[in-house]
Design a protein around this motif. Structure first.
Motif, mmCIF file in Angstrom:
data_model
loop_
_atom_site.group_PDB
_atom_site.id
_atom_site.type_symbol
_atom_site.label_atom_id
_atom_site.label_comp_id
_atom_site.label_asym_id
_atom_site.label_seq_id
_atom_site.Cartn_x
_atom_site.Cartn_y
_atom_site.Cartn_z
ATOM 1 N N ASP A 37 0.827 -1.215 0.000
ATOM 2 C CA ASP A 37 0.000 0.000 0.000
ATOM 3 C C ASP A 37 0.855 1.256 0.000
ATOM 4 N N ARG A 38 1.978 1.231 0.739
ATOM 5 C CA ARG A 38 2.872 2.391 0.762
ATOM 6 C C ARG A 38 3.491 2.631 -0.607
ATOM 7 N N PHE A 39 3.884 1.538 -1.269
ATOM 8 C CA PHE A 39 4.429 1.688 -2.623
ATOM 9 C C PHE A 39 3.377 2.261 -3.571
ATOM 10 N N ILE A 40 2.157 1.759 -3.462
ATOM 11 C CA ILE A 40 1.088 2.259 -4.329
ATOM 12 C C ILE A 40 0.812 3.731 -4.027
ATOM 13 N N GLU A 41 0.778 4.098 -2.744
ATOM 14 C CA GLU A 41 0.556 5.497 -2.382
ATOM 15 C C GLU A 41 1.679 6.383 -2.914
ATOM 16 N N ALA A 42 2.920 5.883 -2.831
ATOM 17 C CA ALA A 42 4.053 6.664 -3.342
ATOM 18 C C ALA A 42 3.937 6.848 -4.852
ATOM 19 N N PHE A 43 3.577 5.778 -5.565
ATOM 20 C CA PHE A 43 3.423 5.882 -7.016
ATOM 21 C C PHE A 43 2.262 6.811 -7.378
ATOM 22 N N GLN A 44 1.184 6.742 -6.573
ATOM 23 C CA GLN A 44 0.044 7.614 -6.843
ATOM 24 C C GLN A 44 0.387 9.075 -6.560
ATOM 25 N N ALA A 45 1.270 9.300 -5.583
ATOM 26 C CA ALA A 45 1.660 10.678 -5.250
ATOM 27 C C ALA A 45 2.650 11.259 -6.242
ATOM 28 N N SER A 46 3.234 10.414 -7.066
ATOM 29 C CA SER A 46 4.214 10.906 -8.035
ATOM 30 C C SER A 46 3.545 11.841 -9.044
ATOM 31 N N PRO A 47 4.229 12.953 -9.389
ATOM 32 C CA PRO A 47 3.662 13.842 -10.416
ATOM 33 C C PRO A 47 3.791 13.275 -11.819
ATOM 34 N N ASN A 48 4.485 12.153 -11.950
ATOM 35 C CA ASN A 48 4.688 11.524 -13.252
ATOM 36 C C ASN A 48 3.766 10.324 -13.415
ATOM 37 N N GLY A 49 3.437 10.024 -14.663
ATOM 38 C CA GLY A 49 2.647 8.842 -14.949
ATOM 39 C C GLY A 49 3.503 7.590 -14.887
ATOM 40 N N ILE A 50 2.962 6.512 -14.313
ATOM 41 C CA ILE A 50 3.694 5.256 -14.163
ATOM 42 C C ILE A 50 2.808 4.120 -14.665
ATOM 43 N N LEU A 51 3.331 3.329 -15.592
ATOM 44 C CA LEU A 51 2.634 2.139 -16.078
ATOM 45 C C LEU A 51 3.571 0.951 -15.983
ATOM 46 N N MET A 52 3.067 -0.182 -15.478
ATOM 47 C CA MET A 52 3.828 -1.427 -15.424
ATOM 48 C C MET A 52 3.287 -2.362 -16.495
ATOM 49 N N LEU A 53 4.179 -2.797 -17.387
ATOM 50 C CA LEU A 53 3.790 -3.650 -18.495
ATOM 51 C C LEU A 53 4.418 -5.024 -18.330
ATOM 52 N N ASP A 54 3.672 -6.089 -18.688
ATOM 53 C CA ASP A 54 4.236 -7.439 -18.619
ATOM 54 C C ASP A 54 5.026 -7.738 -19.883
ATOM 55 N N ASP A 55 5.423 -9.002 -20.048
ATOM 56 C CA ASP A 55 6.263 -9.357 -21.200
ATOM 57 C C ASP A 55 5.507 -9.281 -22.523
ATOM 58 N N GLN A 56 4.183 -9.124 -22.485
ATOM 59 C CA GLN A 56 3.390 -8.958 -23.698
ATOM 60 C C GLN A 56 2.924 -7.517 -23.882
ATOM 61 N N ASP A 57 3.535 -6.594 -23.136
ATOM 62 C CA ASP A 57 3.165 -5.171 -23.167
ATOM 63 C C ASP A 57 1.718 -4.951 -22.735
ATOM 64 N N GLN A 58 1.225 -5.806 -21.851
ATOM 65 C CA GLN A 58 -0.100 -5.635 -21.274
ATOM 66 C C GLN A 58 0.004 -4.854 -19.964
ATOM 67 N N ILE A 59 -0.998 -4.046 -19.689
ATOM 68 C CA ILE A 59 -0.970 -3.194 -18.496
ATOM 69 C C ILE A 59 -1.211 -4.046 -17.254
ATOM 70 N N GLU A 60 -0.222 -4.080 -16.364
ATOM 71 C CA GLU A 60 -0.396 -4.747 -15.077
ATOM 72 C C GLU A 60 -0.868 -3.761 -14.002
#
Length: 432
Positions: free
Chosen positions: A98-121
């Motif tokens: 949850d802390r990691f998610i909150e930190a990523f949500q607080a970031s002013p930058n957009g963050i996307l995690m993609l798997d090996d098929q370029d699918q949004i995780e």
């Protein structure tokens, strides 16, 4: 293990003892059932404990189950301790997640995690806003199906992520400039970082425009000066012609001097972001100076009126305030045709705010230009501004001086009916 064997041996012995006693007293028909009953008692007790354990397992509250007695007490105690430790570890991992998610949500930058098929995780809310995504809807969707910009699809296909990619006209209003870059991690996964560089792009465009405008403004008088110098150098001119050319050259040199002075003034104002000092500025003296400069600039072509309807003075930097007031008055005179009228007025409104306004009877300004008047080198009528000696920096200087004094620059204009420029100062800068 020895304890288990000992208990099992004791149970067998008790069964034989019960069978022996029953055989001695009631015969063989009772002896065998008596031995079986002794063996069945721990089995029934074990079944009851297992049934209780099943109940608490289903309720996911094994750690709250009352402990039985005997052999099952130690088993259940160890099981409860194991469950408590596992749940504590799970809660710790969940908190970290949850802390990691909150930190990523607080970031002013957009963050996307993609798997090996370029699918949004996973993606944060900033990335959703940048690309119009909805994580709950678009999870496990291929990113190139959702962001269908040719340059982005090509960027993913090449798998060369050393350099970032700039995407223009993004967002719901197509007004964002986004800089994105993919970073490999894990097993063929990628982290896509997206930064909003709209302001940087605008600043860079403003810098390029500023350099181009300065170059253009300086090139004209330099070209004129060089032309006159070549003329004087190559032609044998009489004294009257030379004096005429020298006067024109002086005019162009004065124009360049004014431009350089305004640029230096603007640079100093932009570098100094601190509020202006609270020094008393005497308005009657200031208005007298403005009137003298205005009469010299107008040379009798306009009806000039300077009014002071309040005895209150102003608190600020006298040199800057004089510069701001003078720019407003000189702009009004430059843009007002001959026999027009220019009125400068100092007053204090009902809220105790000081107001310096300049009203002219010039051609007025269309509404689409009003929001851009304070931009450097922005002119509604370029040719007239040059003819009257304007540098295109006056209102930009006024805006910065207003900011230093926590004042507002209010512009009201109507084509064909003239304009009114008002500097409104807060009441704590008015001294009565």
């Amino acid at each position: 293990m020895l304890s288990v064997l000992t208990r099992f041996t004791l149970l067998i012995c008790l069964a034989f003892v019960a069978a022996y006693i029953a055989l001695a007293n009631w015969g063989p028909d009772i002896a065998i059932p008596a031995g079986l009953v002794v063996l069945a008692i721990p089995l029934v007790y074990s079944y009851i404990n297992l049934a209780r354990l099943r109940k608490y397992v289903i309720q996911d509250s094994v750690e709250n189950m009352p402990l039985p007695s005997g052999f099952w007490e130690e088993v259940f105690f160890r099981l409860q301790r194991l469950v408590r430790n596992l749940k504590q570890e799970i809660r710790t991992v969940e908190k970290q997640h949850d802390r990691f998610i909150e930190a990523f949500q607080a970031s002013p930058n957009g963050i996307l995690m993609l798997d090996d098929q370029d699918q949004i995780e996973w993606c944060n809310s900033i990335a959703e806003r940048f690309f119009g995504l909805n994580f709950k809807r678009d999870v496990l969707q291929r990113i190139n199906f959702l962001i269908r910009r040719p340059e982005f699809i090509q960027y993913l296909a090449k798998r060369q992520f050393e350099d970032p990619l700039l995407l223009e006209r993004m967002g719901s209003d197509a007004n964002l400039s986004l800089m994105l870059q993919a970073f490999p991690f894990g097993q063929n996964r990628h982290l896509l970082l997206v930064q909003d560089v709209t302001d940087l792009q605008k600043a860079d465009a403003m810098r390029r425009d500023f350099v181009a405008n300065v170059s253009h403004e300086m090139r004209t008088p330099i070209t004129v000066l060089m032309g006159f110098l070549e003329t004087i150098h190559t032609l044998d001119l009489d004294k009257a012609q030379q004096d005429q050319y020298f006067e024109m050259m002086m005019s162009q040199a004065q124009r360049m001097k004014s431009l350089v002075e305004d640029l230096l003034t603007l640079a100093n104002l932009e570098a100094n972001t601190l509020p202006a000092p609270m020094q008393s500025v005497q308005i009657p003296t200031l208005m007298a100076l403005l009137k003298n400069d205005a009469e010299a600039l107008s040379q009798g072509r306009h009806a000039l009126n300077f009014e002071t309807s309040s005895p209150c003075d102003l608190m600020g930097e006298e040199r800057e305030i004089l510069s701001a007031f003078s720019n407003l008055v000189s702009n009004a005179i430059r843009y007002t045709p001959d026999v027009g009228a220019v009125t400068a007025r100092w007053s204090v409104n009902a809220q105790g705010q000081g107001e310096f306004s300049v009203t002219d009877t010039g051609p007025g300004i269309a509404s689409e230009h009003l929001s851009r008047l304070t931009e450097r080198f922005y002119r509604v009528d370029r040719s007239r501004s040059r003819d009257t000696g304007g540098t295109g920096l006056g209102l930009a200087i006024v805006k910065h001086i207003a900011n230093r004094h926590q004042a507002q620059l209010i512009i009201e204009s109507m084509p064909g009916k003239g304009s009114t420029f008002t500097l409104r100062f807060p009441k704590d800068r008015v001294a009565c």
